[in-house]
Write a protein that holds these residues in place. Structure first.
Motif, mmCIF file in Angstrom:
data_model
loop_
_atom_site.group_PDB
_atom_site.id
_atom_site.type_symbol
_atom_site.label_atom_id
_atom_site.label_comp_id
_atom_site.label_asym_id
_atom_site.label_seq_id
_atom_site.Cartn_x
_atom_site.Cartn_y
_atom_site.Cartn_z
ATOM 1 N N PRO A 186 74.667 22.409 -77.936
ATOM 2 C CA PRO A 186 73.341 22.774 -78.446
ATOM 3 C C PRO A 186 72.757 21.837 -79.491
ATOM 4 N N VAL A 187 73.480 20.808 -79.905
ATOM 5 C CA VAL A 187 72.948 19.880 -80.909
ATOM 6 C C VAL A 187 72.886 18.475 -80.332
ATOM 7 N N ASP A 188 72.076 17.633 -80.962
ATOM 8 C CA ASP A 188 71.975 16.263 -80.451
ATOM 9 C C ASP A 188 72.128 15.214 -81.555
ATOM 10 N N LEU A 189 71.067 14.917 -82.309
ATOM 11 C CA LEU A 189 71.112 13.810 -83.268
ATOM 12 C C LEU A 189 71.704 14.176 -84.621
ATOM 13 N N GLN A 190 72.072 15.421 -84.809
ATOM 14 C CA GLN A 190 72.670 15.824 -86.081
ATOM 15 C C GLN A 190 74.043 15.156 -86.269
ATOM 16 N N VAL A 211 66.508 18.589 -80.457
ATOM 17 C CA VAL A 211 66.874 19.719 -81.302
ATOM 18 C C VAL A 211 66.755 19.333 -82.772
ATOM 19 N N ALA A 212 67.152 18.102 -83.093
ATOM 20 C CA ALA A 212 67.089 17.659 -84.486
ATOM 21 C C ALA A 212 65.668 17.727 -85.031
ATOM 22 N N PHE A 269 72.416 18.101 -90.069
ATOM 23 C CA PHE A 269 73.826 18.015 -89.715
ATOM 24 C C PHE A 269 74.345 19.385 -89.324
ATOM 25 N N VAL A 270 75.493 19.380 -88.665
ATOM 26 C CA VAL A 270 76.225 20.618 -88.444
ATOM 27 C C VAL A 270 77.502 20.538 -89.264
ATOM 28 N N LEU A 271 77.974 21.683 -89.720
ATOM 29 C CA LEU A 271 79.143 21.715 -90.591
ATOM 30 C C LEU A 271 80.135 22.761 -90.095
ATOM 31 N N TYR A 272 81.284 22.288 -89.631
ATOM 32 C CA TYR A 272 82.393 23.181 -89.295
ATOM 33 C C TYR A 272 82.980 23.696 -90.608
ATOM 34 N N LEU A 273 83.171 25.012 -90.695
ATOM 35 C CA LEU A 273 83.540 25.630 -91.972
ATOM 36 C C LEU A 273 85.037 25.783 -92.197
ATOM 37 N N GLY A 274 85.858 25.371 -91.248
ATOM 38 C CA GLY A 274 87.291 25.506 -91.411
ATOM 39 C C GLY A 274 87.810 26.768 -90.750
ATOM 40 N N THR A 275 89.141 26.891 -90.707
ATOM 41 C CA THR A 275 89.748 28.002 -89.984
ATOM 42 C C THR A 275 90.935 28.587 -90.736
ATOM 43 N N LEU A 276 91.120 29.870 -90.552
ATOM 44 C CA LEU A 276 92.305 30.565 -91.048
ATOM 45 C C LEU A 276 93.459 30.408 -90.067
ATOM 46 N N PRO A 306 76.806 11.653 -83.824
ATOM 47 C CA PRO A 306 75.759 12.414 -83.144
ATOM 48 C C PRO A 306 75.846 12.224 -81.621
ATOM 49 N N LEU A 307 75.580 13.293 -80.886
ATOM 50 C CA LEU A 307 75.561 13.315 -79.418
ATOM 51 C C LEU A 307 76.948 13.319 -78.778
ATOM 52 N N SER A 308 78.019 13.339 -79.583
ATOM 53 C CA SER A 308 79.364 13.255 -78.997
ATOM 54 C C SER A 308 80.004 14.611 -78.717
ATOM 55 N N SER A 309 79.393 15.712 -79.170
ATOM 56 C CA SER A 309 80.030 17.017 -78.986
ATOM 57 C C SER A 309 79.879 17.498 -77.541
ATOM 58 N N VAL A 310 80.803 18.364 -77.123
ATOM 59 C CA VAL A 310 80.748 18.969 -75.789
ATOM 60 C C VAL A 310 80.486 20.459 -75.940
ATOM 61 N N GLY A 311 80.008 21.080 -74.870
ATOM 62 C CA GLY A 311 79.607 22.471 -74.951
ATOM 63 C C GLY A 311 80.453 23.414 -74.129
ATOM 64 N N PHE A 312 79.914 24.589 -73.895
ATOM 65 C CA PHE A 312 80.576 25.635 -73.125
ATOM 66 C C PHE A 312 80.925 25.124 -71.725
ATOM 67 N N GLY A 313 82.181 25.353 -71.313
ATOM 68 C CA GLY A 313 82.618 24.993 -69.973
ATOM 69 C C GLY A 313 83.094 23.575 -69.818
ATOM 70 N N ALA A 314 82.925 22.736 -70.849
ATOM 71 C CA ALA A 314 83.352 21.342 -70.754
ATOM 72 C C ALA A 314 84.844 21.216 -71.020
ATOM 73 N N GLU A 315 85.411 20.094 -70.613
ATOM 74 C CA GLU A 315 86.794 19.794 -70.966
ATOM 75 C C GLU A 315 86.843 19.327 -72.420
ATOM 76 N N ILE A 316 87.915 19.718 -73.116
ATOM 77 C CA ILE A 316 88.153 19.225 -74.469
ATOM 78 C C ILE A 316 89.399 18.350 -74.454
ATOM 79 N N GLY A 317 89.397 17.329 -75.305
ATOM 80 C CA GLY A 317 90.450 16.330 -75.234
ATOM 81 C C GLY A 317 91.403 16.318 -76.410
ATOM 82 N N VAL A 318 92.677 16.083 -76.109
ATOM 83 C CA VAL A 318 93.676 15.736 -77.120
ATOM 84 C C VAL A 318 94.250 14.377 -76.721
ATOM 85 N N ARG A 319 94.618 13.589 -77.679
ATOM 86 C CA ARG A 319 95.159 12.260 -77.380
ATOM 87 C C ARG A 319 96.443 12.382 -76.557
#
Length: 383
Positions: A89-93, A57-58, A312-319, A180-193
């Motif tokens: 949807p992203v890989d080396l970014q 993708v990169a 790169f990908v950039l998360y824009l923050g949240t309200l 890079p390559l560490s993100s998870v997608g739709f349907g995956a488990e997300i982790g909290v410590r």
């Protein structure tokens, strides 16, 4: 690479997670068709294997090879995905994020800091701070003379904070959310410590940016946040943000075109729903109309002293700032294992994930070396 075994997948199916107008959109993503990650474009509802144009993708984005005609048509999206694994949807970014870009989130970060990461103390701090500041942050332009006057007033009242510095000062907070390559997608488990007792999702719009600094598309993201860690010390930001399976993105990146532009990002309304196995339900929202810095300014600041040869990908923050109590009055919200998190926008779709502790989520084992070996074995690397 992130992969969700059949027995562990959520009941949500991709047909319920696509943008309302997905057949008119151009969607960028990755599938594992059985031999490894494959960049794809979805146009007119048809999946195109883009490896004839670029193996990642990169590279696809960097070279501008986003014409589906340069790929190989595989068939209708829902048919193809039925026999494949949908990946992030992203890989080396590089995965970057902007923090404290909304007035409400700025106040919540100050509260975390003043409460020293103690959720029980947060309600009192919030009351005192809001009494002093009211809604004055919402109308302040970062870096302006009005912002400087507000800063001095807060210093005089002993309420100034490093978080307010990046909320209304000239420099935005830009940090690395994950490798890079560490993100998870739709349907995956997300982790909290497992050692976090105060945490929450952060529903955000994420921009996909070329190496030249040009935003070319947007996706939904979950910037999972550990409020207790960052509240104890801002120097713990790395432990609060960069953890196994803590970066969710997807289901696809929607590429900009005549039907979807940066103005749609600026106007986006992001909704959040959390459904706990204990019956708890939380509904929230984040409106990009209330962001304090324009998305293009955040991209510019991310590029101010760095280059990103793979983009790169950039998360824009949240309200979104969850204050609805879950268990004890005054302790606000925190995740529990099994929480189902749904982040939605009509033009970007639905990102759905289930919460586990980081040590129970699928380990991240497919890194850059593994990707290069996989592509080489498939004959996809050329000089």
């Amino acid at each position: 690479m992130p992969f969700v075994p059949e027995e562990d997948r959520l009941t949500d199916t991709l047909d319920t997670a696509l943008p309302d107008d997905w057949k008119e959109a151009t969607l960028l993503g990755r599938l594992d068709l059985g031999d490894g990650p494959t960049p794809i474009l979805v146009a007119g509802g048809i999946v195109h294997d883009m490896t004839p144009a670029a193996p990642t993708v990169a590279e696809l984005v960097a070279t501008g090879a986003t014409d589906p005609a340069r790929g190989r048509a595989l068939g209708p999206l829902l048919d193809v995905v039925a026999d494949a694994a949908l990946l992030s949807p992203v890989d080396l970014q590089c995965i970057k994020a902007a923090g404290v870009t909304f007035a409400v989130s700025a106040l919540e970060r100050v509260i975390e800091e003043r409460a020293r990461g103690d959720a029980a103390a947060a309600a009192d701090v919030r009351t005192r701070l809001e009494a002093q500041m009211g809604g004055s942050l919402r109308a302040v332009v970062p870096g302006s003379s009005e912002a400087a006057r507000l800063k001095q007033a807060l210093i005089d009242d002993n309420l100034w904070s490093q978080y307010l510095e990046v909320a209304i000062g000239p420099d935005a907070e830009i940090f690395t959310k994950g490798p890079p390559l560490s993100s998870v997608g739709f349907g995956a488990e997300i982790g909290v410590r497992s050692d976090s007792t105060w945490n929450n999702p952060e529903p955000e719009v994420v921009l996909l940016v070329t190496p030249d600094g040009v935003p070319v598309g947007a996706a939904l993201g979950n910037d999972v946040n550990l409020r207790d860690f960052e509240g104890r010390s801002a120097l713990l930001l790395g432990k609060a943000k960069d953890n196994n399976a803590s970066t969710a993105l997807g289901p696809f990146v929607r590429l900009f075109d005549d039907r979807y532009t940066m103005d749609d990002v600026r106007d986006a309304q992001i909704t959040l729903r959390i459904e706990g196995e204990d019956g708890y339900v939380l509904n929230g929202a984040s409106s990009m109309r209330e962001i304090s810095r324009d998305p293009t300014d955040l991209v510019r600041q991310a590029l101010s002293q760095h280059q990103y040869p793979d983009g790169f990908v950039l998360y824009l923050g949240t309200l979104f700032a969850p204050v609805q109590d879950r268990d004890e009055p005054g302790r606000g919200f925190t995740h529990k294992v099994g929480d189902r998190v749904i982040i939605s926008n009509p033009r970007l779709g639905r990102l759905v994930n289930r919460v586990v502790t980081c040590d129970k989520a699928a380990p991240w084992t497919f890194g850059t070396t593994a990707l290069i070996r996989n592509l080489a074995a498939r004959g996809l690397l050329t000089a």
